[in-house]
Design a protein around this motif. Structure first.
Motif, PDB file in Angstrom:
ATOM      1  N   MET A  69     -10.161 -13.496  -5.910  1.00 20.69           N
ATOM      2  CA  MET A  69      -8.958 -13.639  -5.084  1.00 20.69           C
ATOM      3  C   MET A  69      -7.709 -13.182  -5.845  1.00 20.69           C
ATOM      4  N   GLU A  70      -7.650 -13.583  -7.099  1.00 17.97           N
ATOM      5  CA  GLU A  70      -6.523 -13.211  -7.961  1.00 17.97           C
ATOM      6  C   GLU A  70      -6.386 -11.682  -8.041  1.00 17.97           C
ATOM      7  N   THR A  71      -7.485 -11.036  -8.399  1.00 19.76           N
ATOM      8  CA  THR A  71      -7.530  -9.569  -8.469  1.00 19.76           C
ATOM      9  C   THR A  71      -7.085  -8.950  -7.148  1.00 19.76           C
ATOM     10  N   TRP A  72      -7.490  -9.606  -6.078  1.00 23.01           N
ATOM     11  CA  TRP A  72      -7.243  -9.061  -4.760  1.00 23.01           C
ATOM     12  C   TRP A  72      -5.761  -9.105  -4.393  1.00 23.01           C
ATOM     13  N   LEU A  73      -5.093 -10.154  -4.849  1.00 25.25           N
ATOM     14  CA  LEU A  73      -3.674 -10.312  -4.511  1.00 25.25           C
ATOM     15  C   LEU A  73      -2.754  -9.565  -5.479  1.00 25.25           C
ATOM     16  N   ASP A  74      -3.303  -9.219  -6.640  1.00 18.17           N
ATOM     17  CA  ASP A  74      -2.524  -8.604  -7.709  1.00 18.17           C
ATOM     18  C   ASP A  74      -1.645  -7.424  -7.278  1.00 18.17           C
ATOM     19  N   PRO A  75      -2.189  -6.444  -6.584  1.00 20.96           N
ATOM     20  CA  PRO A  75      -1.378  -5.271  -6.250  1.00 20.96           C
ATOM     21  C   PRO A  75      -0.103  -5.631  -5.475  1.00 20.96           C
ATOM     22  N   PRO A  85      12.927   0.758  -2.705  1.00 17.67           N
ATOM     23  CA  PRO A  85      12.067   0.325  -1.598  1.00 17.67           C
ATOM     24  C   PRO A  85      10.922   1.282  -1.288  1.00 17.67           C
ATOM     25  N   LYS A  86      11.265   2.541  -1.028  1.00 20.40           N
ATOM     26  CA  LYS A  86      10.209   3.475  -0.637  1.00 20.40           C
ATOM     27  C   LYS A  86       9.186   3.644  -1.761  1.00 20.40           C
ATOM     28  N   THR A  87       9.672   3.729  -3.006  1.00 22.26           N
ATOM     29  CA  THR A  87       8.778   3.854  -4.162  1.00 22.26           C
ATOM     30  C   THR A  87       7.851   2.650  -4.271  1.00 22.26           C
ATOM     31  N   GLU A  88       8.416   1.463  -4.127  1.00 22.75           N
ATOM     32  CA  GLU A  88       7.634   0.234  -4.261  1.00 22.75           C
ATOM     33  C   GLU A  88       6.529   0.149  -3.212  1.00 22.75           C
ATOM     34  N   ILE A  89       6.867   0.441  -1.963  1.00 18.76           N
ATOM     35  CA  ILE A  89       5.886   0.328  -0.880  1.00 18.76           C
ATOM     36  C   ILE A  89       4.808   1.394  -1.027  1.00 18.76           C
ATOM     37  N   LEU A  90       5.228   2.617  -1.348  1.00 19.51           N
ATOM     38  CA  LEU A  90       4.244   3.683  -1.543  1.00 19.51           C
ATOM     39  C   LEU A  90       3.322   3.379  -2.724  1.00 19.51           C
ATOM     40  N   ALA A  91       3.892   2.842  -3.793  1.00 18.87           N
ATOM     41  CA  ALA A  91       3.085   2.512  -4.968  1.00 18.87           C
ATOM     42  C   ALA A  91       2.091   1.404  -4.629  1.00 18.87           C
ATOM     43  N   TYR A  92       2.538   0.438  -3.830  1.00 21.18           N
ATOM     44  CA  TYR A  92       1.623  -0.624  -3.405  1.00 21.18           C
ATOM     45  C   TYR A  92       0.466  -0.040  -2.590  1.00 21.18           C
ATOM     46  N   MET A  93       0.803   0.819  -1.659  1.00 22.77           N
ATOM     47  CA  MET A  93      -0.242   1.463  -0.847  1.00 22.77           C
ATOM     48  C   MET A  93      -1.229   2.208  -1.755  1.00 22.77           C
ATOM     49  N   ARG A  94      -0.711   2.920  -2.748  1.00 25.26           N
ATOM     50  CA  ARG A  94      -1.605   3.683  -3.640  1.00 25.26           C
ATOM     51  C   ARG A  94      -2.486   2.756  -4.466  1.00 25.26           C
ATOM     52  N   GLN A  98      -6.505   2.795  -4.423  1.00 21.58           N
ATOM     53  CA  GLN A  98      -7.289   2.862  -5.659  1.00 21.58           C
ATOM     54  C   GLN A  98      -8.311   1.734  -5.725  1.00 21.58           C
ATOM     55  N   MET A  99      -7.908   0.561  -5.247  1.00 21.34           N
ATOM     56  CA  MET A  99      -8.853  -0.563  -5.256  1.00 21.34           C
ATOM     57  C   MET A  99     -10.025  -0.289  -4.323  1.00 21.34           C
ATOM     58  N   SER A 100      -9.751   0.318  -3.183  1.00 17.19           N
ATOM     59  CA  SER A 100     -10.846   0.682  -2.277  1.00 17.19           C
ATOM     60  C   SER A 100     -11.790   1.667  -2.942  1.00 17.19           C
ATOM     61  N   ARG A 101     -11.218   2.615  -3.689  1.00 16.93           N
ATOM     62  CA  ARG A 101     -12.036   3.639  -4.336  1.00 16.93           C
ATOM     63  C   ARG A 101     -12.805   3.061  -5.524  1.00 16.93           C
ATOM     64  N   ASP A 102     -12.136   2.228  -6.316  1.00 14.79           N
ATOM     65  CA  ASP A 102     -12.751   1.749  -7.562  1.00 14.79           C
ATOM     66  C   ASP A 102     -13.513   0.435  -7.407  1.00 14.79           C
ATOM     67  N   ASP A 131       1.634 -17.287   1.857  1.00  9.78           N
ATOM     68  CA  ASP A 131       2.866 -17.466   1.097  1.00  9.78           C
ATOM     69  C   ASP A 131       3.325 -16.156   0.458  1.00  9.78           C
ATOM     70  N   LEU A 132       2.380 -15.485  -0.210  1.00  9.73           N
ATOM     71  CA  LEU A 132       2.721 -14.227  -0.871  1.00  9.73           C
ATOM     72  C   LEU A 132       3.153 -13.165   0.149  1.00  9.73           C
ATOM     73  N   THR A 133       2.423 -13.122   1.251  1.00 14.35           N
ATOM     74  CA  THR A 133       2.744 -12.139   2.290  1.00 14.35           C
ATOM     75  C   THR A 133       4.119 -12.411   2.893  1.00 14.35           C
ATOM     76  N   ASP A 134       4.382 -13.663   3.193  1.00 12.67           N
ATOM     77  CA  ASP A 134       5.698 -14.023   3.732  1.00 12.67           C
ATOM     78  C   ASP A 134       6.802 -13.629   2.761  1.00 12.67           C
ATOM     79  N   GLU A 135       6.562 -13.899   1.481  1.00  6.32           N
ATOM     80  CA  GLU A 135       7.563 -13.592   0.456  1.00  6.32           C
ATOM     81  C   GLU A 135       7.855 -12.090   0.408  1.00  6.32           C
TER      82      GLU A 135
END
Lengths: 204, 204
Positions: A69-75, A85-94, A98-102, A131-135
DNA sequence: GTCTATAAAATGATAGAC
DNA sequence: GTCTATCATTTTATAGAC
């Protein structure tokens, strides 16, 4: 892996081996569709030996989910309110792609669990994840209010990142069937496609 | 439901009852996680009586998948090469979202099957689904080449429609946990969000 | 710590009465 | 057509030797 304190080296090693084997099996067949036989065989141990390290099949599954769960929430945790903003969201998506691929097995483990009503992690979903999502949604909404990115529903924006990226792991067999590909070339295409998608989506 | 010819009324009725019960159970637990006991109880029949109408558990599952495959491909089939590109794609996305809202069990049935490697329908994925997807992707690519919608990868555009819409059915429990909602209000939000997303995405 | 043997419960499927 | 009874197998888990 948490909760490995106070154990000998061999205990740690075997617990890790079993959890690795369990990930392989549970991610393929779900909790109820997996058997201790499969896990033991995958781990190269006898069935009683597996149950020497864990009290039950359910205990293996629960431990696995809570370890990951921890690993999963990390990104998402890494998304910085003070960044661009745009950099942060795009980096999160990437990072998610990567997690899907690896780590496709981890993705499918959670997908199986959630698909079946999340019986073992509903609490975490309503707690930590909510909580994390709301934040983070609040941060994104803030960026929208400041006119730094295009306005939309921040929660559903996060859902769209989850679904678009996890799709390549969870539905890999379908993606490969449709594209007629065998390897990982779909991830190269996916990164280009999703990069362009979110760049456009976030633009004012 | 196909293949109901040459049977008495009571046979049709019971087969339908069993398939409906099987949908309920298989969509929750996947093939291997479901039992004949559960299906029989859900159908209100005895276990031997269920096996009077179908030769095996696997036969029920296979019949269910092949009956629903048609329904599943239908929304894409309706995408018209002669229609207005943006209208056609948006309408397809809306039909898919409606299917998630109105037939979440069907969505989860396929999700379970594909997640587990699609052992029973890999042929259909590489056949019917691939052919239809290639055909419609070619139409979309044509629209892009004519400059009627923004250029992107047509196959991945279709993947993004699948993942974004099916997410609300397959991961319903997570969406509800995060949004803290109990009913169906997420679909109203989703429609607004996805409508705006694809409108922007397709714009030149 | 690891194994063989086995108990106890479940699950898919069948036999045969009605 | 539907049921009770039952079989054969699988599966979770334990006992106990080493």
């Amino acid at each position: 892996m948490a909760k490995q304190q106070g154990r000998t080296r061999i205990q740690k090693k075997n617990r890790t081996t079993i959890l690795e084997a369990a990930l392989e099996v549970f991610s393929k067949f779900g909790f109820r569709g997996s058997t201790l036989d499969q896990i033991a065989k995958q781990a190269g141990l006898s069935k009683p030996n597996v149950l020497y390290y864990f009290p039950s099949k359910e205990a293996i599954h629960t431990e696995l989910l809570s370890c990951l769960m921890e690993t999963w929430l990390d990104p998402l945790l890494d998304m910085d309110a003070n960044g661009d903003p745009k950099t942060e969201i795009l980096a999160y998506m990437r990072r998610k792609l990567q997690m899907s691929r690896d780590f496709p097995r981890e993705s499918r483990l959670f997908a199986n669990e959630i698909l079946q009503g999340a019986p073992h992690i509903l609490g975490e979903l309503k707690g930590e994840l909510k909580d994390l999502t709301d934040e983070k949604a609040a941060i994104i909404s803030g960026w929208m209010d400041q006119g730094l990115i295009a306005k939309s529903n921040a929660h559903h924006l996060l859902f769209s990142i989850w679904s678009l990226t996890q799709h390549y792991a969870d539905f890999e067999v379908q993606v490969c069937a449709v594209l007629g590909c065998g390897g990982q070339e779909q991830y190269q295409q996916a990164e280009e496609y999703l990069d362009a998608l979110f760049t456009k989506l976030l633009s004012i």
